[in-house]
Design an enzyme around this catalytic site. Structure first.
Site, PDB file in Angstrom:
ATOM      1  N   GLU B  55       0.812  -1.225   0.000  1.00 14.72           N
ATOM      2  CA  GLU B  55       0.000   0.000   0.000  1.00 14.72           C
ATOM      3  C   GLU B  55       0.838   1.264   0.000  1.00 14.72           C
ATOM      4  O   GLU B  55       0.418   2.306  -0.504  1.00 14.72           O
ATOM      5  CB  GLU B  55      -0.960   0.013   1.193  1.00 14.72           C
ATOM      6  CG  GLU B  55      -2.105  -0.986   1.105  1.00 14.72           C
ATOM      7  CD  GLU B  55      -1.751  -2.334   1.710  1.00 14.72           C
ATOM      8  OE1 GLU B  55      -0.554  -2.587   1.976  1.00 14.72           O
ATOM      9  OE2 GLU B  55      -2.679  -3.149   1.905  1.00 14.72           O
ATOM     10  N   PHE B 117     -11.329  -6.990  14.297  1.00 14.42           N
ATOM     11  CA  PHE B 117     -10.282  -7.503  13.398  1.00 14.42           C
ATOM     12  C   PHE B 117      -9.961  -6.459  12.324  1.00 14.42           C
ATOM     13  O   PHE B 117     -10.860  -5.930  11.683  1.00 14.42           O
ATOM     14  CB  PHE B 117     -10.748  -8.812  12.756  1.00 14.42           C
ATOM     15  CG  PHE B 117      -9.766  -9.349  11.751  1.00 14.42           C
ATOM     16  CD1 PHE B 117      -8.519  -9.807  12.149  1.00 14.42           C
ATOM     17  CD2 PHE B 117     -10.077  -9.362  10.399  1.00 14.42           C
ATOM     18  CE1 PHE B 117      -7.598 -10.277  11.217  1.00 14.42           C
ATOM     19  CE2 PHE B 117      -9.161  -9.836   9.463  1.00 14.42           C
ATOM     20  CZ  PHE B 117      -7.922 -10.295   9.888  1.00 14.42           C
ATOM     21  N   GLN B 118      -8.704  -6.170  12.134  1.00 10.01           N
ATOM     22  CA  GLN B 118      -8.206  -5.189  11.161  1.00 10.01           C
ATOM     23  C   GLN B 118      -8.816  -3.810  11.353  1.00 10.01           C
ATOM     24  O   GLN B 118      -9.103  -3.094  10.393  1.00 10.01           O
ATOM     25  CB  GLN B 118      -8.399  -5.691   9.724  1.00 10.01           C
ATOM     26  CG  GLN B 118      -7.487  -6.879   9.416  1.00 10.01           C
ATOM     27  CD  GLN B 118      -7.357  -7.180   7.937  1.00 10.01           C
ATOM     28  OE1 GLN B 118      -8.263  -6.929   7.160  1.00 10.01           O
ATOM     29  NE2 GLN B 118      -6.218  -7.742   7.539  1.00 10.01           N
ATOM     30  N   LYS B 167     -17.491  -0.554   6.343  1.00 12.90           N
ATOM     31  CA  LYS B 167     -18.051  -1.533   5.410  1.00 12.90           C
ATOM     32  C   LYS B 167     -19.554  -1.360   5.246  1.00 12.90           C
ATOM     33  O   LYS B 167     -20.096  -1.448   4.142  1.00 12.90           O
ATOM     34  CB  LYS B 167     -17.727  -2.949   5.889  1.00 12.90           C
ATOM     35  CG  LYS B 167     -18.143  -3.993   4.857  1.00 12.90           C
ATOM     36  CD  LYS B 167     -17.597  -5.358   5.151  1.00 12.90           C
ATOM     37  CE  LYS B 167     -17.943  -6.280   3.984  1.00 12.90           C
ATOM     38  NZ  LYS B 167     -17.500  -7.653   4.190  1.00 12.90           N
ATOM     39  N   MET B 476      24.474   8.488   1.340  1.00  9.77           N
ATOM     40  CA  MET B 476      24.457   9.786   1.989  1.00  9.77           C
ATOM     41  C   MET B 476      24.798   9.662   3.474  1.00  9.77           C
ATOM     42  O   MET B 476      25.513  10.498   4.029  1.00  9.77           O
ATOM     43  CB  MET B 476      23.101  10.477   1.797  1.00  9.77           C
ATOM     44  CG  MET B 476      23.059  11.906   2.283  1.00  9.77           C
ATOM     45  SD  MET B 476      24.274  12.958   1.447  1.00  9.77           S
ATOM     46  CE  MET B 476      23.283  13.652   0.118  1.00  9.77           C
TER      47      MET B 476
END
Lengths: 174, 566
Positions: B55, B117-118, B167, B476
């Site tokens: 993502e 959940f999630q 949802k 760097m």
């Protein structure tokens, strides 16, 4: 920079109109936390318009800090208007509840002080009483000092609320 | 269907319809449980969905798409880990003022707050890194919120807006009607600059003898490059840009000073220090630009043009602040200015002397494969391309040697400095500008932060080209260790590098290895001819440094002098 450092760290009262929506307080508080601004007090309550809340924020800092605080607040989408009301003539009040140790031997002395301060006793028990007082922060500080020798068990202060005097309004014309 | 007609749609379908009204043609995303209703609607939509492999890359790709095209980038992720994986990409877009709408799924409203959940409080998490965010609690609010999100993301000082969609909001049926207008009483950006301030600015400009134009990313967002060009030529004033401002003024123009600041050119920094007037346009006086702030342009009056009032006076004292859109303000300013003959002949002579005395340079002789040489060849062979960069030495060499001529052709993570940005950003840029050659100039460290997107570019036929300046170091950081930590290379030596050619081939892309200076141009040409994504693994000199360099916190004319390079 020497000039900057010499500037006094004044207390400023910001009157902030915000959308009355969940999460707005978090946004404001997180902005202060993230940028390291020092809030003395923050009060929030709904206004005459139920979709709008007013926050009264007391913040310490020099002119640059206050300017940044104001600008950063204005950047929040839910903030409708920010006014630094400190330079204007305004009225401000704070409410405090002070629970003091008190018994028969010193109750009347406490009541005398409470009267002088035009405060109120709103709860009495054999070993304590609760004083309600409103007024300027200085007045509440003074009362607190006088109560300290009796033994302050608990205390709560609301932080300042303020409005500009007269017909002038902090309208949402941003 | 016109926006006024009302039909009964699910929240998910309403979302897709709303995105279509906003002209969204591409979404970068990754599906998951609670966004299934949205993905089900996407299945029938004309909107192109690009399935990334992480993502974070979805957010960076939306960001690259937005920077290359000027349109709002869109990314989509599921709740919980999907949403939190977007966070770096959102923060990156926020720091660089990139218009983006990040859509996340959320658990059903009755589960919110239950540690379901999630579940993750993504609106809470992203408060400090979004311009605004929304948790939609009622599907009826969805069309208005989407309209607001796109409006807020793309107007004023642009930025990411996150919309969290539970949802059950996606599955609820509503009377769908997309609003034609919006009214946000608390959001009214200022576009036209204040006429009095513009007049004051003109007075300062007319008096100035040593003016410098200091241009930031805001100028590119505003599309003010033509006006900047006119102003520079009218005044005969030198122009320096920030990393974000590259492309706002052609760097092959005699008035260009290149980049200023920590890795700025010597002549740009000297010009800033010696100037009597600084005209800052869409730039925010970042510490990487100013160095020690007290020593930055000590004798200059400052005119600062920016759409964000909070930037004016934030870091430096400004004599004439002008709030508004750079393009509009500059148009007004140019038409108000009374300049018959520029007064900068002597100033430009001084600058020319600095340019001759302190050019950008590196050890050119010999057969060693120097990273700067590679970037120079890319610049020559692909002058009309879009260059994205990762972060680190590769980024600074790109900033020095890609002489950007047009806006939106140099895309780099400026504010946040996100390693792993360049490759997915290049993917987004190529999707937005399919006719352009799009390069990612990468380091071997950075490219491995989102290397999995090789699968995405191969699967979706997005032929980006990646030039890996492979020194087997986190270059760097190693440079800082060399200069400031007595060469104690603590965990910057990356010995376990993969074979990048084989990695590319394993994903179905092309890989080319280059070890010799003589192979560089052919490799670039071969990559340009290929219709596939290509990794070129340039095995460069290992301990090459980025110069010029000003140490953090020093004045910008206090350069590091090291090994004959300065």
């Amino acid at each position: 920079m020497a000039e900057e450092a010499g500037k006094a760290l004044n207390s400023h009262t910001l009157s902030v109109l915000v959308e009355n929506k969940p999460g707005v307080l978090t946004r404001v508080a997180s902005l202060y936390a993230r940028r390291g601004y020092n809030i003395d007090s923050l009060t929030v309550g709904v206004t005459e318009n139920p979709t709008i809340s007013r926050m009264t924020i007391v913040v310490h800092g020099d002119e640059n800090v206050i300017e940044q605080v104001t600008k950063q607040l204005n950047k929040l989408i839910d903030v409708i208007k920010v006014v630094d009301i400190s330079p204007q003539e305004s009225v401000d009040r704070e409410l405090a509840l002070i629970k003091v140790s008190a018994d028969a031997s010193n109750r009347s002395e406490i009541i005398q002080i409470v009267d002088i301060f035009r405060a109120k006793i709103i709860d009495v028990s054999p070993k304590s009483l609760i004083i309600e007082t409103t007024g300027s922060g200085d007045k509440i500080d003074a009362l607190e000092e006088l109560m300290r020798p009796f033994g302050i068990k608990e205390m709560v202060r609301t932080g300042k609320v303020a409005l500009v005097r007269g017909v002038k309004l902090t309208q949402f014309d941003k | 269907m016109s926006a006024k007609e009302s039909e009964r749609f699910s929240g998910a379908k309403s979302l897709i319809k709303s995105l279509e009204y906003e002209g969204v043609d591409t979404i970068f995303g990754y599906p998951g449980g609670v966004v299934l209703p949205i993905y089900d609607e996407l299945f029938d939509s004309d909107i192109r969905h690009i399935l990334v492999r992480h993502e974070q890359a979805a957010a960076h790709a939306a960001d690259g798409y937005a920077r290359a095209t000027g349109r709002t980038g869109v990314c989509l992720a599921t709740s919980g880990p999907g949403a939190t994986n977007l966070v770096t990409g959102i923060a990156n877009a926020y720091m660089d003022s990139v218009p983006m709408v990040a859509l996340t799924g959320q658990v059903a409203t009755n589960l919110i707050g239950n540690d379901a959940f999630q579940e993750a409080d993504i609106t809470g998490i992203t408060i400090p890194i979004t311009k605004n965010n929304y948790l939609i609690k009622d599907a009826k609010e969805l069309p208005r919120i989407i309209k607001e999100a796109f409006y807020i993301a793309s107007t004023g000082r642009p930025g990411p807006v996150l919309v969290d969609i539970p949802k059950d909001v996606s599955t609820s049926i509503i009377n769908y009607e997309y609003p034609e207008t919006i009214e946000i009483k608390s959001y009214k950006p200022t576009f036209a600059g204040h006429p009095k301030q513009i007049k004051k600015a003109c007075e300062l400009i007319e008096k100035a003898e040593r003016p410098v134009l200091y241009i930031g990313g805001g100028a590119i967002i505003s599309g003010a490059h033509d006006e900047i060009f006119s102003l520079a030529e009218l005044l005969m004033a030198p122009v320096t840009t920030t990393l974000m401002g590259k492309g706002a003024f052609p760097e092959d123009h005699p008035l260009s000073l290149g980049m200023l600041g920590m890795h700025g050119t010597r002549y740009a920094n000297y010009a800033i220090i010696d100037s009597d007037l600084l005209i800052a346009i869409g730039a925010r006086f970042d510490d990487r630009v100013t160095g020690k702030i007290e020593s930055f342009a000590p004798n200059a009056k400052v005119i600062h043009i920016d759409i964000d009032p909070a930037e004016l006076g934030k870091n430096v004292k400004v004599d004439v602040p002008i709030v508004g859109d750079a393009k509009m303000i500059l148009k007004k300013l140019i038409s108000t200015l009374k300049i018959k003959l520029p007064r900068t002949q002597e100033w430009m002579r001084k600058i020319e002397t600095w340019k001759k005395e302190f050019p950008l340079d590196y050890e050119v002789s010999g057969k060693d494969l120097r990273p700067q040489y590679i970037v120079q060849q890319l610049n020559e062979l692909c002058s009309d391309g879009i260059f994205c960069t990762e972060v680190g030495q590769n980024q600074m060499w790109a900033a020095h040697y890609i002489r950007t001529k047009k806006p939106r052709t140099f895309i780099s993570s400026g504010g946040l400095g996100t390693m792993g940005y360049g490759f997915p950003a290049a993917m987004g840029a190529k999707v937005g500008c399919p006719d352009k050659d799009v390069w990612d100039i990468a380091g071997d460290g950075s490219i491995q932060m989102n290397i999995q997107e090789l699968a995405t570019v191969v699967e979706n036929d997005i032929p980006v080209k990646v030039a890996i300046l492979n020194n087997m170091y986190l270059g760097m950081v190693r440079q800082w260790q060399e200069l400031f930590y007595n060469r104690r290379y603590s965990f910057t030596n990356m010995k376990g590098q993969p074979n990048f050619v084989k990695v590319a081939e394993a994903y179905g892309a092309e890989g080319i290895e280059v070890t010799k200076k003589s192979e560089v141009r052919d490799a670039i040409k071969k990559a340009l001819k290929s219709d596939k994504p290509v990794f070129i693994d340039f095995k460069v000199t290992r301990e090459e440094n980025v110069f010029p360099m000003v140490p953090a916190g020093a004045a910008i004319n206090e350069f590091v002098e090291y090994g004959g390079f300065r």
